[in-house]
Design a protein around this motif. Structure first.
Motif, PDB file in Angstrom:
ATOM      1  N   THR A   3       0.833  -1.207   0.000  1.00 20.61           N
ATOM      2  CA  THR A   3       0.000   0.000   0.000  1.00 20.61           C
ATOM      3  C   THR A   3       0.862   1.249   0.000  1.00 20.61           C
ATOM      4  OG1 THR A   3      -1.669  -1.197   1.245  1.00 20.61           O
ATOM      5  CG2 THR A   3      -1.875   1.191   1.202  1.00 20.61           C
ATOM      6  N   LEU A   4       2.029   1.162   0.641  1.00 21.17           N
ATOM      7  CA  LEU A   4       2.927   2.310   0.719  1.00 21.17           C
ATOM      8  C   LEU A   4       3.328   2.796  -0.659  1.00 21.17           C
ATOM      9  CD1 LEU A   4       4.812   4.225   2.280  1.00 21.17           C
ATOM     10  CD2 LEU A   4       6.504   2.389   2.313  1.00 21.17           C
ATOM     11  N   ILE A   5       3.680   1.863  -1.550  1.00 19.20           N
ATOM     12  CA  ILE A   5       4.083   2.245  -2.905  1.00 19.20           C
ATOM     13  C   ILE A   5       2.922   2.894  -3.638  1.00 19.20           C
ATOM     14  CG2 ILE A   5       4.722   1.328  -5.153  1.00 19.20           C
ATOM     15  CD1 ILE A   5       7.049   1.497  -3.343  1.00 19.20           C
ATOM     16  N   VAL A   6       1.731   2.321  -3.495  1.00 19.62           N
ATOM     17  CA  VAL A   6       0.561   2.867  -4.181  1.00 19.62           C
ATOM     18  C   VAL A   6       0.279   4.284  -3.703  1.00 19.62           C
ATOM     19  CG1 VAL A   6      -1.922   2.608  -4.538  1.00 19.62           C
ATOM     20  CG2 VAL A   6      -0.449   0.598  -4.545  1.00 19.62           C
ATOM     21  N   ILE A   7       0.293   4.482  -2.372  1.00 22.77           N
ATOM     22  CA  ILE A   7       0.056   5.821  -1.815  1.00 22.77           C
ATOM     23  C   ILE A   7       1.118   6.791  -2.302  1.00 22.77           C
ATOM     24  CG2 ILE A   7       0.013   7.180   0.305  1.00 22.77           C
ATOM     25  CD1 ILE A   7      -1.197   4.732   1.694  1.00 22.77           C
ATOM     26  N   GLY A   8       2.383   6.335  -2.264  1.00 23.40           N
ATOM     27  CA  GLY A   8       3.469   7.202  -2.698  1.00 23.40           C
ATOM     28  C   GLY A   8       3.326   7.626  -4.137  1.00 23.40           C
ATOM     29  N   LEU A   9       2.966   6.679  -5.006  1.00 29.31           N
ATOM     30  CA  LEU A   9       2.832   6.994  -6.423  1.00 29.31           C
ATOM     31  C   LEU A   9       1.657   7.923  -6.673  1.00 29.31           C
ATOM     32  CD1 LEU A   9       3.585   3.506  -7.988  1.00 29.31           C
ATOM     33  CD2 LEU A   9       5.060   5.523  -7.990  1.00 29.31           C
ATOM     34  N   LEU A  10       0.578   7.755  -5.916  1.00 33.25           N
ATOM     35  CA  LEU A  10      -0.560   8.656  -6.053  1.00 33.25           C
ATOM     36  C   LEU A  10      -0.184  10.061  -5.627  1.00 33.25           C
ATOM     37  CD1 LEU A  10      -3.482   6.429  -4.726  1.00 33.25           C
ATOM     38  CD2 LEU A  10      -3.149   7.225  -7.080  1.00 33.25           C
ATOM     39  N   LEU A  11       0.589  10.160  -4.553  1.00 34.96           N
ATOM     40  CA  LEU A  11       1.008  11.474  -4.080  1.00 34.96           C
ATOM     41  C   LEU A  11       1.993  12.119  -5.040  1.00 34.96           C
ATOM     42  CD1 LEU A  11       1.346  10.604  -0.304  1.00 34.96           C
ATOM     43  CD2 LEU A  11      -0.303  12.189  -1.303  1.00 34.96           C
ATOM     44  N   ILE A  12       2.843  11.296  -5.643  1.00 37.77           N
ATOM     45  CA  ILE A  12       3.775  11.814  -6.638  1.00 37.77           C
ATOM     46  C   ILE A  12       3.010  12.409  -7.812  1.00 37.77           C
ATOM     47  CG2 ILE A  12       5.484  11.133  -8.376  1.00 37.77           C
ATOM     48  CD1 ILE A  12       6.481   9.088  -6.321  1.00 37.77           C
ATOM     49  N   SER A  13       1.911  11.780  -8.179  1.00 34.81           N
ATOM     50  CA  SER A  13       1.156  12.260  -9.334  1.00 34.81           C
ATOM     51  C   SER A  13       0.584  13.643  -9.105  1.00 34.81           C
ATOM     52  CB  SER A  13       0.015  11.289  -9.658  1.00 34.81           C
ATOM     53  OG  SER A  13      -0.974  11.306  -8.656  1.00 34.81           O
ATOM     54  N   GLY A  14       0.516  14.069  -7.832  1.00 34.27           N
ATOM     55  CA  GLY A  14       0.022  15.396  -7.518  1.00 34.27           C
ATOM     56  C   GLY A  14       1.122  16.427  -7.470  1.00 34.27           C
ATOM     57  N   TYR A  15       2.229  16.142  -8.072  1.00 33.32           N
ATOM     58  CA  TYR A  15       3.407  17.012  -8.068  1.00 33.32           C
ATOM     59  C   TYR A  15       3.098  18.424  -8.531  1.00 33.32           C
ATOM     60  CZ  TYR A  15       7.760  18.900 -10.016  1.00 33.32           C
ATOM     61  OH  TYR A  15       8.815  19.710 -10.345  1.00 33.32           O
ATOM     62  N   SER A  16       3.576  19.403  -7.766  1.00 31.78           N
ATOM     63  CA  SER A  16       3.382  20.815  -8.099  1.00 31.78           C
ATOM     64  C   SER A  16       4.612  21.350  -8.806  1.00 31.78           C
ATOM     65  CB  SER A  16       3.140  21.619  -6.809  1.00 31.78           C
ATOM     66  OG  SER A  16       3.228  22.987  -7.066  1.00 31.78           O
ATOM     67  N   PHE A  17       4.407  22.277  -9.734  1.00 30.61           N
ATOM     68  CA  PHE A  17       5.515  22.849 -10.484  1.00 30.61           C
ATOM     69  C   PHE A  17       5.953  24.187  -9.907  1.00 30.61           C
ATOM     70  CE2 PHE A  17       5.952  19.919 -13.969  1.00 30.61           C
ATOM     71  CZ  PHE A  17       4.738  19.265 -13.981  1.00 30.61           C
ATOM     72  N   ALA A  18       5.779  24.374  -8.598  1.00 25.44           N
ATOM     73  CA  ALA A  18       6.041  25.670  -7.983  1.00 25.44           C
ATOM     74  C   ALA A  18       7.500  25.869  -7.613  1.00 25.44           C
ATOM     75  CB  ALA A  18       5.171  25.836  -6.728  1.00 25.44           C
ATOM     76  N   GLN A  19       8.376  24.871  -7.866  1.00 28.41           N
ATOM     77  CA  GLN A  19       9.768  25.003  -7.482  1.00 28.41           C
ATOM     78  C   GLN A  19      10.653  25.356  -8.680  1.00 28.41           C
ATOM     79  OE1 GLN A  19       8.689  21.941  -8.333  1.00 28.41           O
ATOM     80  NE2 GLN A  19      10.321  21.755  -9.837  1.00 28.41           N
ATOM     81  N   THR A  20      11.824  25.864  -8.367  1.00 28.81           N
ATOM     82  CA  THR A  20      12.772  26.212  -9.416  1.00 28.81           C
ATOM     83  C   THR A  20      13.560  24.961  -9.805  1.00 28.81           C
ATOM     84  OG1 THR A  20      14.477  26.760  -7.797  1.00 28.81           O
ATOM     85  CG2 THR A  20      12.998  28.534  -8.483  1.00 28.81           C
ATOM     86  N   ALA A  21      14.393  25.096 -10.844  1.00 29.25           N
ATOM     87  CA  ALA A  21      15.201  23.961 -11.292  1.00 29.25           C
ATOM     88  C   ALA A  21      16.178  23.519 -10.217  1.00 29.25           C
ATOM     89  CB  ALA A  21      15.935  24.336 -12.575  1.00 29.25           C
ATOM     90  N   GLY A  22      16.747  24.485  -9.487  1.00 29.43           N
ATOM     91  CA  GLY A  22      17.629  24.151  -8.375  1.00 29.43           C
ATOM     92  C   GLY A  22      19.004  23.679  -8.797  1.00 29.43           C
ATOM     93  N   TYR A  23      19.744  23.177  -7.807  1.00 31.54           N
ATOM     94  CA  TYR A  23      21.117  22.749  -8.029  1.00 31.54           C
ATOM     95  C   TYR A  23      21.190  21.489  -8.890  1.00 31.54           C
ATOM     96  CZ  TYR A  23      22.261  25.846  -4.091  1.00 31.54           C
ATOM     97  OH  TYR A  23      22.406  26.917  -3.255  1.00 31.54           O
ATOM     98  N   GLN A  24      22.294  21.405  -9.627  1.00 26.98           N
ATOM     99  CA  GLN A  24      22.641  20.204 -10.382  1.00 26.98           C
ATOM    100  C   GLN A  24      23.966  19.671  -9.840  1.00 26.98           C
ATOM    101  OE1 GLN A  24      20.396  19.085 -12.723  1.00 26.98           O
ATOM    102  NE2 GLN A  24      19.174  20.824 -12.025  1.00 26.98           N
ATOM    103  N   VAL A  25      24.280  18.428 -10.163  1.00 26.62           N
ATOM    104  CA  VAL A  25      25.553  17.857  -9.739  1.00 26.62           C
ATOM    105  C   VAL A  25      26.691  18.720 -10.274  1.00 26.62           C
ATOM    106  CG1 VAL A  25      27.103  15.877  -9.971  1.00 26.62           C
ATOM    107  CG2 VAL A  25      24.652  15.521  -9.559  1.00 26.62           C
ATOM    108  N   GLY A  26      27.616  19.063  -9.398  1.00 30.83           N
ATOM    109  CA  GLY A  26      28.740  19.923  -9.759  1.00 30.83           C
ATOM    110  C   GLY A  26      28.551  21.372  -9.348  1.00 30.83           C
ATOM    111  N   ASP A  27      27.332  21.751  -8.967  1.00 33.60           N
ATOM    112  CA  ASP A  27      27.069  23.140  -8.557  1.00 33.60           C
ATOM    113  C   ASP A  27      27.579  23.408  -7.149  1.00 33.60           C
ATOM    114  OD1 ASP A  27      25.843  23.663 -10.939  1.00 33.60           O
ATOM    115  OD2 ASP A  27      23.792  23.644 -10.148  1.00 33.60           O
ATOM    116  N   MET A  28      27.925  24.675  -6.904  1.00 34.64           N
ATOM    117  CA  MET A  28      28.325  25.132  -5.581  1.00 34.64           C
ATOM    118  C   MET A  28      27.075  25.545  -4.817  1.00 34.64           C
ATOM    119  SD  MET A  28      31.470  25.413  -4.279  1.00 34.64           S
ATOM    120  CE  MET A  28      32.501  25.864  -5.680  1.00 34.64           C
ATOM    121  N   VAL A  29      26.981  25.118  -3.569  1.00 35.82           N
ATOM    122  CA  VAL A  29      25.788  25.358  -2.762  1.00 35.82           C
ATOM    123  C   VAL A  29      25.975  26.596  -1.883  1.00 35.82           C
ATOM    124  CG1 VAL A  29      24.388  24.436  -0.855  1.00 35.82           C
ATOM    125  CG2 VAL A  29      25.080  22.954  -2.740  1.00 35.82           C
TER     126      VAL A  29
END
Length: 202
Positions: A3-29
Motif C-alpha cells: 500500500t505504501l508504494i501505491v500511496i506514494g505513487l498517487l502522491l507523486i502524481s500530484g506534483y506541483s511545479f512551484a519550485q525552481t530547477a535548483g542545483y545540479q551535480v557539480g554546482d556550488m551550494v
C-alpha cells in the motif's frame, strides 16, 4: 506494505511545479540558516570539521518519508563519524498540511530520538534553491576549498519499503566513494516520495 508504494505513487502524481530547477551535480551550494527543532539556527558553516553533508528534504506525514526515518537515522549514525552528517529539512507548508507544523516536527524528533538537525524551511527558500521536489529527496555535498559542491542528487536507495533483497544503497555508495577520494559511480537517481506541499498563493 505494498500500500505504501501505491500511496506514494498517487502522491507523486500530484506534483506541483512551484519550485525552481535548483542545483545540479557539480554546482556550488549557497549556505543557509534555518531553525532546528531545538530552536537553534543551523547552517553548513556550523560544521567546521565536516567533509561533506547529507542534506535530506523530508517531512512528518508522507508515508514514504516515514518509511525512511530509521534509515535516515542510520545514515547519520554511520556517516557523521566519517565526516558526512545528515541535515534534514522539512519543506512542507503547515498551512496546507497542519501536521507539518514546527510543533509536530518537535514531537516527531522527540518520539524518534533524532540525533540530527530537523530544520524548518517556512517559506521554501532553501527548498527552491536546492530544487527539491519530493520527500525524501537527497543532496550529498562535498566540502572543497571553494565551497560545498553537489556530488549526488536523488533517492536514498531503490527500496522504499525496505524489503528488497537486492537493495541498492545509493547514498551509502556515494559517500563511500567520496570517502575513498573518488567521484560517486552514480551521481543521480529519481527521488521517490510525496510531492512537496507549497504555500497557497492568493
Amino acid at each position: 506494505m505494498k500500500t505504501l508504494i501505491v500511496i506514494g505513487l498517487l502522491l507523486i502524481s500530484g506534483y506541483s511545479f512551484a519550485q525552481t530547477a535548483g542545483y545540479q551535480v557539480g554546482d556550488m551550494v549557497k549556505d543557509f540558516a534555518l531553525k532546528n527543532v531545538d530552536h537553534k539556527t543551523v547552517s553548513l558553516a556550523n560544521y567546521r570539521n565536516a567533509k561533506g553533508f547529507v542534506v535530506i528534504f523530508t517531512c512528518n506525514t508522507c508515508p514514504v518519508a516515514q518509511a525512511y526515518q530509521d534509515r535516515i537515522a542510520e545514515l547519520n549514525q554511520t556517516y557523521t563519524a566519517k565526516g558526512y552528517p545528515v541535515i534534514a529539512i522539512n519543506p512542507n507548508d503547515a498551512g496546507v498540511v497542519p501536521n507539518e507544523s514546527f510543533e509536530k516536527m518537535q514531537t516527531l524528533a522527540k518520539q524518534k530520538n533524532f540525533t540530527f538537525p530537523y530544520l524548518l524551511d517556512p517559506d521554501h527558500v532553501v527548498t527552491k534553491q536546492f530544487g527539491a521536489t519530493r520527500t525524501p529527496h537527497v543532496f550529498i555535498l562535498q566540502k572543497t576549498p571553494k565551497g560545498n559542491v553537489v556530488e549526488y542528487i536523488g533517492a536514498i536507495d531503490n527500496d522504499p519499503e525496505g524489503e528488497s533483497s537486492s537493495q541498492i544503497t545509493y547514498v551509502k555508495n556515494a559517500i563511500n566513494d567520496l570517502s575513498a577520494g573518488k567521484k560517486p559511480a552514480v551521481v543521480s537517481t529519481k527521488a521517490v516520495g510525496c510531492s512537496i506541499k507549497w504555500k497557497k498563493t492568493s
